[in-house]
Write a protein that holds these residues in place. Structure first.
Motif, PDB file in Angstrom:
ATOM      1  N   HIS A   1      38.420 -60.990   9.047  1.00 38.20           N
ATOM      2  CA  HIS A   1      38.252 -61.807   7.838  1.00 38.20           C
ATOM      3  C   HIS A   1      39.560 -61.829   7.046  1.00 38.20           C
TER       4      HIS A   1
ATOM      5  N   ARG B   1      29.787 -61.693  10.104  1.00 41.02           N
ATOM      6  CA  ARG B   1      29.583 -62.329   8.803  1.00 41.02           C
ATOM      7  C   ARG B   1      29.669 -61.280   7.701  1.00 41.02           C
TER       8      ARG B   1
ATOM      9  N   LYS C   1      29.751 -65.384   5.544  1.00 43.76           N
ATOM     10  CA  LYS C   1      30.849 -66.181   6.075  1.00 43.76           C
ATOM     11  C   LYS C   1      31.494 -65.514   7.279  1.00 43.76           C
ATOM     12  N   LYS C   2      31.833 -66.318   8.273  1.00 46.70           N
ATOM     13  CA  LYS C   2      32.580 -65.849   9.427  1.00 46.70           C
ATOM     14  C   LYS C   2      34.073 -65.902   9.096  1.00 46.70           C
TER      15      LYS C   2
ATOM     16  N   TYR D   1      32.399 -63.685  15.277  1.00 50.63           N
ATOM     17  CA  TYR D   1      31.167 -64.179  14.654  1.00 50.63           C
ATOM     18  C   TYR D   1      30.662 -63.271  13.529  1.00 50.63           C
TER      19      TYR D   1
ATOM     20  N   GLU E   1      36.295 -69.086  19.467  1.00 48.51           N
ATOM     21  CA  GLU E   1      34.844 -69.263  19.467  1.00 48.51           C
ATOM     22  C   GLU E   1      34.388 -70.116  20.657  1.00 48.51           C
TER      23      GLU E   1
END
Length: 236
Positions: free
Chosen positions: A145, A169, A174-175, A167, A194
């Motif tokens: 992140h 969160r 939020k990813k 992936y 992804e």
């Protein structure tokens, strides 16, 4: 600051609060010869200033690897490596001395979080190769992140190579890609990861490294494997 309500850190038999000492100053400024003289004259290398900073912290925060080495050789004790995550030579020293890779700070997270937040890619590589947990989270926010916010493609690729969960969160659901600037190279990089599954080769490397943990670099070279595979497992 109310000093009466502050509990000092303890380093073995040493417990002390002070303002910045000459040892702190020498370590911070990279004055190796002066620092060595102070040590030889009996100055404490583990003295703690009122803001919890030791001379070793000062040396590492300023990237003074030679001073850090002098302090460690003189018995400076390694507690965490949060603030030291900005200089790869200092990170190497601290890791070699047994610094906790998962030392957790409620505000900053782990050393890996700090390194990513400050875009120190070389330090990130040192921490990960030593076995730092790539998906460790603070408030469900991972190092990836932070990398997405920094827009550093090399940093993103490094984390993914070491198994970062694209992936994952955070507390806002939020990813990492959600923090990248739309249509930026960082966003394109994350979307590519992804869309394209990891190769079997990469999955095998991650499985071996995860199994070996912080022993990986020492153990891998002892395995009866071709040099090319050993290099791959060591991210060389």
């Amino acid at each position: 600051m109310d000093l009466e309500n502050i509990q000092p850190y303890y380093f073995g038999d040493i417990s002390c609060w002070s303002e910045r000492t000459e040892v702190h100053k020498a370590a911070s400024l990279g004055q190796a010869s002066h620092l060595q003289h102070l040590i030889q004259c009996g100055a404490s290398v583990n003295i703690v200033a009122v803001d919890s900073i030791t001379p070793l912290h000062e040396a590492c925060l300023r990237g003074q690897a030679q001073c850090a080495r002098l302090l460690l050789d003189a018995g400076a004790q390694v507690t965490t490596s949060h603030g030291e995550a900005g200089n790869s030579d200092c990170v190497k020293l601290l890791i070699a001395e047994g610094a906790c890779l998962e030392a957790y700070d409620l505000y900053y997270g782990t050393p890996l979080h700090v390194a990513c937040a400050n875009q120190h890619t070389r330090c990130v590589k040192e921490l990960l190769n030593a076995g730092a947990k790539v998906n460790a989270a603070r408030l469900h926010q991972t190092a990836l992140h932070h990398a997405a916010k920094s827009a550093q493609v090399e940093l993103i690729d490094t984390l993914v190579d070491f198994g970062a969960n694209i992936y994952a969160r955070d507390k806002h659901n939020k990813k990492p890609v959600d923090y990248a600037t739309p249509d930026s190279p960082a966003a394109a990089c994350l979307r590519s990861h992804e869309a394209i599954p990891m190769s079997l080769q990469q999955l095998c490397r991650l499985a071996v490294r995860q199994k070996l943990g912080t022993r990986a670099l020492k153990v891998v070279v002892q395995l009866q494997l071709p040099k090319l595979i050993i290099s791959y497992l060591c991210y060389q």
